[in-house]
Scaffold this motif. Structure first.
Motif, PDB file in Angstrom:
ATOM      1  N   LYS A 151     -14.835  -8.182 -22.698  1.00 33.37           N
ATOM      2  CA  LYS A 151     -15.571  -8.609 -23.891  1.00 33.37           C
ATOM      3  C   LYS A 151     -15.926  -7.402 -24.751  1.00 33.37           C
ATOM      4  N   VAL A 152     -16.307  -6.309 -24.113  1.00 34.16           N
ATOM      5  CA  VAL A 152     -16.628  -5.092 -24.846  1.00 34.16           C
ATOM      6  C   VAL A 152     -15.396  -4.584 -25.588  1.00 34.16           C
ATOM      7  N   PHE A 153     -14.247  -4.610 -24.923  1.00 33.28           N
ATOM      8  CA  PHE A 153     -13.028  -4.162 -25.579  1.00 33.28           C
ATOM      9  C   PHE A 153     -12.627  -5.099 -26.711  1.00 33.28           C
ATOM     10  N   ALA A 154     -12.830  -6.400 -26.540  1.00 32.99           N
ATOM     11  CA  ALA A 154     -12.525  -7.327 -27.626  1.00 32.99           C
ATOM     12  C   ALA A 154     -13.440  -7.077 -28.818  1.00 32.99           C
ATOM     13  N   SER A 155     -14.693  -6.785 -28.556  1.00 33.67           N
ATOM     14  CA  SER A 155     -15.614  -6.461 -29.646  1.00 33.67           C
ATOM     15  C   SER A 155     -15.191  -5.179 -30.348  1.00 33.67           C
ATOM     16  N   SER A 156     -14.734  -4.205 -29.575  1.00 34.33           N
ATOM     17  CA  SER A 156     -14.266  -2.952 -30.163  1.00 34.33           C
ATOM     18  C   SER A 156     -13.044  -3.172 -31.040  1.00 34.33           C
ATOM     19  N   PHE A 157     -12.114  -3.977 -30.555  1.00 33.41           N
ATOM     20  CA  PHE A 157     -10.936  -4.269 -31.366  1.00 33.41           C
ATOM     21  C   PHE A 157     -11.295  -5.061 -32.614  1.00 33.41           C
ATOM     22  N   SER A 158     -12.302  -5.918 -32.519  1.00 37.05           N
ATOM     23  CA  SER A 158     -12.706  -6.654 -33.718  1.00 37.05           C
ATOM     24  C   SER A 158     -13.318  -5.710 -34.755  1.00 37.05           C
ATOM     25  N   ILE A 159     -14.002  -4.664 -34.293  1.00 34.76           N
ATOM     26  CA  ILE A 159     -14.522  -3.659 -35.226  1.00 34.76           C
ATOM     27  C   ILE A 159     -13.372  -2.950 -35.926  1.00 34.76           C
ATOM     28  N   LEU A 160     -12.361  -2.560 -35.148  1.00 32.34           N
ATOM     29  CA  LEU A 160     -11.209  -1.889 -35.742  1.00 32.34           C
ATOM     30  C   LEU A 160     -10.450  -2.802 -36.695  1.00 32.34           C
ATOM     31  N   LEU A 161     -10.297  -4.064 -36.312  1.00 34.34           N
ATOM     32  CA  LEU A 161      -9.611  -5.016 -37.180  1.00 34.34           C
ATOM     33  C   LEU A 161     -10.389  -5.242 -38.471  1.00 34.34           C
ATOM     34  N   SER A 162     -11.694  -5.327 -38.357  1.00 31.61           N
ATOM     35  CA  SER A 162     -12.531  -5.470 -39.557  1.00 31.61           C
ATOM     36  C   SER A 162     -12.390  -4.264 -40.467  1.00 31.61           C
TER      37      SER A 162
ATOM     38  N   ASN B 173     -15.072   7.450 -42.770  1.00 27.57           N
ATOM     39  CA  ASN B 173     -15.352   8.879 -42.691  1.00 27.57           C
ATOM     40  C   ASN B 173     -14.908   9.430 -41.335  1.00 27.57           C
ATOM     41  N   ARG B 174     -15.116  10.712 -41.123  1.00 25.27           N
ATOM     42  CA  ARG B 174     -14.639  11.390 -39.920  1.00 25.27           C
ATOM     43  C   ARG B 174     -15.282  10.825 -38.656  1.00 25.27           C
ATOM     44  N   SER B 175     -16.573  10.565 -38.677  1.00 24.60           N
ATOM     45  CA  SER B 175     -17.226  10.054 -37.470  1.00 24.60           C
ATOM     46  C   SER B 175     -16.707   8.667 -37.096  1.00 24.60           C
ATOM     47  N   PHE B 176     -16.395   7.856 -38.092  1.00 23.96           N
ATOM     48  CA  PHE B 176     -15.820   6.542 -37.794  1.00 23.96           C
ATOM     49  C   PHE B 176     -14.450   6.701 -37.152  1.00 23.96           C
ATOM     50  N   LEU B 177     -13.627   7.607 -37.669  1.00 27.72           N
ATOM     51  CA  LEU B 177     -12.295   7.809 -37.106  1.00 27.72           C
ATOM     52  C   LEU B 177     -12.355   8.346 -35.685  1.00 27.72           C
ATOM     53  N   VAL B 178     -13.311   9.240 -35.408  1.00 24.96           N
ATOM     54  CA  VAL B 178     -13.476   9.745 -34.042  1.00 24.96           C
ATOM     55  C   VAL B 178     -13.896   8.604 -33.109  1.00 24.96           C
ATOM     56  N   GLY B 179     -14.834   7.789 -33.543  1.00 28.04           N
ATOM     57  CA  GLY B 179     -15.272   6.661 -32.725  1.00 28.04           C
ATOM     58  C   GLY B 179     -14.165   5.659 -32.479  1.00 28.04           C
ATOM     59  N   ALA B 180     -13.399   5.351 -33.507  1.00 27.66           N
ATOM     60  CA  ALA B 180     -12.290   4.408 -33.357  1.00 27.66           C
ATOM     61  C   ALA B 180     -11.232   4.969 -32.409  1.00 27.66           C
ATOM     62  N   SER B 181     -10.983   6.254 -32.489  1.00 22.24           N
ATOM     63  CA  SER B 181     -10.014   6.881 -31.585  1.00 22.24           C
ATOM     64  C   SER B 181     -10.489   6.813 -30.137  1.00 22.24           C
ATOM     65  N   LEU B 182     -11.769   7.042 -29.917  1.00 20.71           N
ATOM     66  CA  LEU B 182     -12.310   6.944 -28.558  1.00 20.71           C
ATOM     67  C   LEU B 182     -12.232   5.523 -28.020  1.00 20.71           C
ATOM     68  N   VAL B 183     -12.453   4.546 -28.882  1.00 18.81           N
ATOM     69  CA  VAL B 183     -12.333   3.141 -28.463  1.00 18.81           C
ATOM     70  C   VAL B 183     -10.903   2.842 -28.032  1.00 18.81           C
ATOM     71  N   LEU B 184      -9.937   3.272 -28.833  1.00 20.05           N
ATOM     72  CA  LEU B 184      -8.537   3.029 -28.479  1.00 20.05           C
ATOM     73  C   LEU B 184      -8.154   3.754 -27.197  1.00 20.05           C
ATOM     74  N   LEU B 185      -8.600   4.996 -27.043  1.00 25.82           N
ATOM     75  CA  LEU B 185      -8.290   5.752 -25.835  1.00 25.82           C
ATOM     76  C   LEU B 185      -8.885   5.089 -24.592  1.00 25.82           C
ATOM     77  N   SER B 186     -10.123   4.636 -24.685  1.00 18.35           N
ATOM     78  CA  SER B 186     -10.747   3.991 -23.522  1.00 18.35           C
ATOM     79  C   SER B 186     -10.059   2.672 -23.189  1.00 18.35           C
ATOM     80  N   THR B 187      -9.585   1.958 -24.188  1.00 16.50           N
ATOM     81  CA  THR B 187      -8.872   0.708 -23.933  1.00 16.50           C
ATOM     82  C   THR B 187      -7.550   0.978 -23.227  1.00 16.50           C
ATOM     83  N   VAL B 188      -6.833   1.997 -23.672  1.00 19.68           N
ATOM     84  CA  VAL B 188      -5.563   2.345 -23.028  1.00 19.68           C
ATOM     85  C   VAL B 188      -5.809   2.797 -21.594  1.00 19.68           C
ATOM     86  N   MET B 189      -6.820   3.626 -21.381  1.00 16.54           N
ATOM     87  CA  MET B 189      -7.111   4.116 -20.032  1.00 16.54           C
ATOM     88  C   MET B 189      -7.532   2.979 -19.103  1.00 16.54           C
ATOM     89  N   TYR B 190      -8.289   2.018 -19.629  1.00  9.49           N
ATOM     90  CA  TYR B 190      -8.747   0.905 -18.799  1.00  9.49           C
ATOM     91  C   TYR B 190      -7.589  -0.016 -18.428  1.00  9.49           C
TER      92      TYR B 190
END
Length: 81
Positions: free
Chosen positions: A29-40, A53-70
């Protein structure tokens, strides 16, 4: 039209989260919420000329990385108990 687009994006995101929670666990559910943020973000960039901005891109990259690792399969064999 803008308000209806925002309402539609949030409604679809909520329905996706509901389906994930029904058939999976809370971690997904957390990952689905993260993907919905990216999709939005992507829809906002296309429809409303949103520039992240840069902080958003860093956060989005971390979300994608954690999803791939999981989602990667475990390399160690399961233990017999």
């Amino acid at each position: 039209p803008i308000v209806l687009t925002v309402i539609t994006v949030q409604a679809v995101g909520g329905l996706i989260v509901a389906v994930v929670v029904k058939y999976a666990d809370n971690v997904l559910k957390v990952f689905a919420s993260s993907f919905s943020i990216l999709l939005s973000c992507l829809i906002s960039a296309l429809a409303f000329d949103f520039r992240p901005n840069r902080s958003f891109l860093v956060g989005a990259s971390l979300v994608l990385l954690s999803t791939v690792m999981y989602s990667k399969p475990s390399k160690r064999p399961p233990r017999d108990v």
